[in-house]
Design a protein around this motif. Sequence first.
Motif, PDB file in Angstrom:
ATOM      1  N   LEU A  38     -61.416  57.582 -37.212  1.00  0.00           N
ATOM      2  CA  LEU A  38     -59.714  56.792 -36.077  1.00  0.00           C
ATOM      3  C   LEU A  38     -59.460  55.751 -36.001  1.00  0.00           C
ATOM      4  CD1 LEU A  38     -60.635  59.716 -33.009  1.00  0.00           C
ATOM      5  CD2 LEU A  38     -59.589  59.670 -35.228  1.00  0.00           C
ATOM      6  N   THR A  41     -55.780  55.306 -37.520  1.00  0.00           N
ATOM      7  CA  THR A  41     -55.372  56.482 -36.798  1.00  0.00           C
ATOM      8  C   THR A  41     -54.914  55.349 -35.386  1.00  0.00           C
ATOM      9  OG1 THR A  41     -56.209  58.553 -37.916  1.00  0.00           O
ATOM     10  CG2 THR A  41     -55.213  58.826 -35.589  1.00  0.00           C
ATOM     11  N   TYR A  42     -55.568  55.201 -34.745  1.00  0.00           N
ATOM     12  CA  TYR A  42     -55.529  54.458 -33.406  1.00  0.00           C
ATOM     13  C   TYR A  42     -54.466  53.420 -34.108  1.00  0.00           C
ATOM     14  CZ  TYR A  42     -59.337  57.435 -30.923  1.00  0.00           C
ATOM     15  OH  TYR A  42     -59.826  58.504 -30.999  1.00  0.00           O
ATOM     16  N   SER A 114     -59.946  62.675 -31.790  1.00  0.00           N
ATOM     17  CA  SER A 114     -60.173  61.867 -31.003  1.00  0.00           C
ATOM     18  C   SER A 114     -60.825  62.314 -29.942  1.00  0.00           C
ATOM     19  CB  SER A 114     -59.036  61.206 -30.756  1.00  0.00           C
ATOM     20  OG  SER A 114     -58.123  61.880 -29.472  1.00  0.00           O
TER      21      SER A 114
END
Length: 148
Positions: A38, A41-42, A114
Amino acid sequence: MIIINKILNVDDYYFDVFMSVSEALTGFPVNELQSTGLAETYYTHILKKLEAATFEEFLTVSMNIFEKSSSPEQLKAAIASEIMDNPGMNEMAVQVITLWYLGTWEGAYINDLSYQEGLVWNVMHAHPPGAKQPGFKSWAIQPVNSNL
């Protein structure tokens, strides 16, 4: 607009600073943060939710802290004084910590992954209910840190 295009490139140094400050704030090494799948993505999610200049300021302050800290003690002290004691920087730091631990930004999950990959599950030695089951006969194994 140039800054936004530059910062959206996850190969740039801002991404590395984001990962380094995430490591310092969460206490989890970068490789464990990366293993959630992630990190990018974060990083891009934060850029979509904040003005690029706000996030860039947080990352620039963080980068300066890393550059001038020569020991783990100096790093902790600098993060405490320049990020955690600064209201604007503190708010950003808390959001980054919450993002990694709970997988949420302003109370909403970023995506299904997430929730599953939140660091909170590692800390609790647990699994996310309904997402990752502990496995066959896991009930027969004594819990970690159990006094039973």
